[in-house]
Write an enzyme that holds these catalytic residues in place. Structure first.
Site, PDB file in Angstrom:
ATOM      1  N   ASP A  53      45.405 -16.602  28.047  1.00 46.55           N
ATOM      2  CA  ASP A  53      44.099 -17.096  27.598  1.00 46.55           C
ATOM      3  C   ASP A  53      42.977 -16.402  28.376  1.00 46.55           C
ATOM      4  O   ASP A  53      41.796 -16.641  28.115  1.00 46.55           O
ATOM      5  CB  ASP A  53      44.007 -18.625  27.676  1.00 46.55           C
ATOM      6  CG  ASP A  53      44.186 -19.166  29.082  1.00 46.55           C
ATOM      7  OD1 ASP A  53      44.457 -18.382  30.004  1.00 46.55           O
ATOM      8  OD2 ASP A  53      44.046 -20.404  29.250  1.00 46.55           O
ATOM      9  N   SER A  54      43.339 -15.501  29.302  1.00 44.80           N
ATOM     10  CA  SER A  54      42.337 -14.618  29.910  1.00 44.80           C
ATOM     11  C   SER A  54      41.688 -13.747  28.832  1.00 44.80           C
ATOM     12  O   SER A  54      40.672 -13.105  29.086  1.00 44.80           O
ATOM     13  CB  SER A  54      42.979 -13.736  30.989  1.00 44.80           C
ATOM     14  OG  SER A  54      44.141 -13.097  30.495  1.00 44.80           O
ATOM     15  N   ASP A  92      50.099 -17.946  25.984  1.00 42.62           N
ATOM     16  CA  ASP A  92      49.450 -19.086  26.630  1.00 42.62           C
ATOM     17  C   ASP A  92      49.120 -20.164  25.610  1.00 42.62           C
ATOM     18  O   ASP A  92      48.681 -19.860  24.495  1.00 42.62           O
ATOM     19  CB  ASP A  92      48.127 -18.619  27.267  1.00 42.62           C
ATOM     20  CG  ASP A  92      48.152 -18.704  28.774  1.00 42.62           C
ATOM     21  OD1 ASP A  92      48.891 -19.550  29.319  1.00 42.62           O
ATOM     22  OD2 ASP A  92      47.417 -17.920  29.409  1.00 42.62           O
ATOM     23  N   LYS A 122      53.344 -20.647  27.679  1.00 42.61           N
ATOM     24  CA  LYS A 122      52.952 -20.974  29.051  1.00 42.61           C
ATOM     25  C   LYS A 122      51.889 -22.061  29.012  1.00 42.61           C
ATOM     26  O   LYS A 122      51.002 -22.033  28.148  1.00 42.61           O
ATOM     27  CB  LYS A 122      52.404 -19.742  29.772  1.00 42.61           C
ATOM     28  CG  LYS A 122      51.867 -20.051  31.166  1.00 42.61           C
ATOM     29  CD  LYS A 122      51.623 -18.806  31.997  1.00 42.61           C
ATOM     30  CE  LYS A 122      50.275 -18.169  31.805  1.00 42.61           C
ATOM     31  NZ  LYS A 122      49.129 -19.058  32.112  1.00 42.61           N
ATOM     32  N   GLU A 124      49.481 -24.822  31.768  1.00 43.39           N
ATOM     33  CA  GLU A 124      49.033 -25.049  33.146  1.00 43.39           C
ATOM     34  C   GLU A 124      49.255 -26.498  33.565  1.00 43.39           C
ATOM     35  O   GLU A 124      49.091 -27.416  32.762  1.00 43.39           O
ATOM     36  CB  GLU A 124      47.535 -24.719  33.258  1.00 43.39           C
ATOM     37  CG  GLU A 124      47.227 -23.255  32.985  1.00 43.39           C
ATOM     38  CD  GLU A 124      45.739 -22.922  33.139  1.00 43.39           C
ATOM     39  OE1 GLU A 124      44.943 -23.810  33.529  1.00 43.39           O
ATOM     40  OE2 GLU A 124      45.381 -21.769  32.858  1.00 43.39           O
ATOM     41  N   GLU A 191      49.352 -18.987  41.035  1.00 47.84           N
ATOM     42  CA  GLU A 191      48.091 -18.243  41.067  1.00 47.84           C
ATOM     43  C   GLU A 191      47.261 -18.658  42.279  1.00 47.84           C
ATOM     44  O   GLU A 191      47.030 -19.850  42.513  1.00 47.84           O
ATOM     45  CB  GLU A 191      47.306 -18.482  39.766  1.00 47.84           C
ATOM     46  CG  GLU A 191      45.977 -17.736  39.753  1.00 47.84           C
ATOM     47  CD  GLU A 191      45.351 -17.571  38.374  1.00 47.84           C
ATOM     48  OE1 GLU A 191      45.948 -18.004  37.370  1.00 47.84           O
ATOM     49  OE2 GLU A 191      44.240 -16.997  38.315  1.00 47.84           O
TER      50      GLU A 191
HETATM   51  O1  KIV Z   1      45.720 -15.894  31.070  1.00 49.11           O
HETATM   52  C1  KIV Z   1      46.227 -15.156  31.926  1.00 49.11           C
HETATM   53  O2  KIV Z   1      46.070 -13.932  31.908  1.00 49.11           O
HETATM   54  C2  KIV Z   1      47.034 -15.775  32.967  1.00 49.11           C
HETATM   55  C3  KIV Z   1      47.476 -14.907  34.100  1.00 49.11           C
HETATM   56  C4  KIV Z   1      46.338 -14.642  34.976  1.00 49.11           C
HETATM   57  C5  KIV Z   1      48.639 -15.489  34.811  1.00 49.11           C
HETATM   58  O3  KIV Z   1      47.288 -16.940  32.916  1.00 49.11           O
END
Ligand code: KIV
Length: 286
Positions: A53-54, A92, A122, A124, A191
């Site tokens: 989600d970056s 994510d 993934k 959080e 992280e």
């Molecule tokens: O969204 C992302 O890129 C991440 C990484 C920084 C682990 O969660």
């Protein structure tokens, strides 16, 4: 007759991570959000592609990951899936996609798998996500967990800071990691965690730790591709090592092209098309 192995590297599936950890073999993970970057990192040999989600910071310029939608991650995952053949694709679950209730969370995770082509998801959180992780894993969806700095909690945390800085907080991280492992997570992102704590977590787990700003001991290292190649704006976190400066290279390429257009150097005859024999230019001009 001996079976001839095809001349290409073996596809990475979830069980490969545990095998690698047992052998002490480091794996690598990078983000990708589109077809060309997925192709590049997959062909380079990266083991895991994270459709993170970056994307909210790096591609959409939102400033944080909060506004990222499920549709944006599904669309990015589809492109990444088309661009990669070997790496394990982890997508994510964006903010809001696993916060309402378990059934909706499973529906959203299934959407990423069925329509996006994700091979794992993934999310959080620590002990507060244990029940949810178990439920998703029960539906045959592999889950990568994510603790330490969790960027979707930026407003609660008040910024992007190193986590686990007291005995209590460090112990909570270790306990969370064990609980997530017991719930069935196949890997855990750590992280912005002090390296000694990341080492304790890594040694306490059978599953892999995926470190970002968490020192060298983690089983897998992950970075945002655009940070690594110099395609992001603003100050980089100290854990980023930038291996290329594509932003400067791209700016130079664009400016060189602009100069060539303005001076009449571009396009030349090889970059345009001549008159076909069937066309009589004199007749056209008369
Ligand atoms: O969204 C992302 O890129 C991440 C990484 C920084 C682990 O969660």
């Amino acid at each position: 007759m001996a079976y001839l192995k095809p001349d290409r590297p073996e596809k990475v599936y979830v069980p490969a991570l545990r095998k690698a950890k047992k052998k002490g073999k480091k794996l690598v993970c990078l983000t990708a959000y589109d077809y060309p970057t997925a192709r590049i990192v997959d062909e380079a040999g990266v083991d895991i592609i994270l459709v993170g989600d970056s994307i909210g910071n790096v591609i959409h310029g939102y400033g944080n990951t909060i506004p990222v939608t499920l549709e944006e991650i599904v669309s990015a995952t589809k492109a990444v899936n088309r661009g990669s053949s070997r790496a394990l694709i982890v997508s994510d679950m964006p903010y809001g996609s696993y916060h309402i209730n378990e059934d909706e969370t499973v529906a959203n995770a299934l959407e990423l798998m069925k329509h996006g082509g994700a091979e794992a998801v993934k999310l959080e959180g620590g002990r507060n996500r244990v029940k949810l992780v178990k439920r998703i894993v029960d539906e045959e969806i592999p889950v990568m967990a994510h603790i330490g700095l969790t960027p979707q909690s930026v407003h609660k945390l008040g910024g992007y800071r190193v986590q686990g800085k007291t005995n209590e907080a460090a112990q909570a991280l270790i306990d969370d990691a064990k609980m997530l492992q017991d719930a069935g997570a196949f890997a855990i992102v750590l992280e912005l965690v002090p390296r000694e704590i990341a080492e304790m977590v890594t040694n306490a787990l059978e599953i892999s730790t995926v470190g970002i700003g968490a020192g060298a001991v983690c089983d897998i290292q992950v970075l945002v591709l655009h940070d690594l190649v110099g395609l992001t704006f603003g100050r980089l976190p100290r854990f980023v090592r930038q291996y290329a400066d594509l932003r400067t290279k791209m700016t130079e390429a664009v400016q060189a092209w602009m100069d060539d257009v303005k001076s009449g150097e571009y396009p030349n005859d090889d970059e345009s098309y001549g008159l076909p024999d069937a066309v009589d230019i004199e007749e056209l001009q008369s």
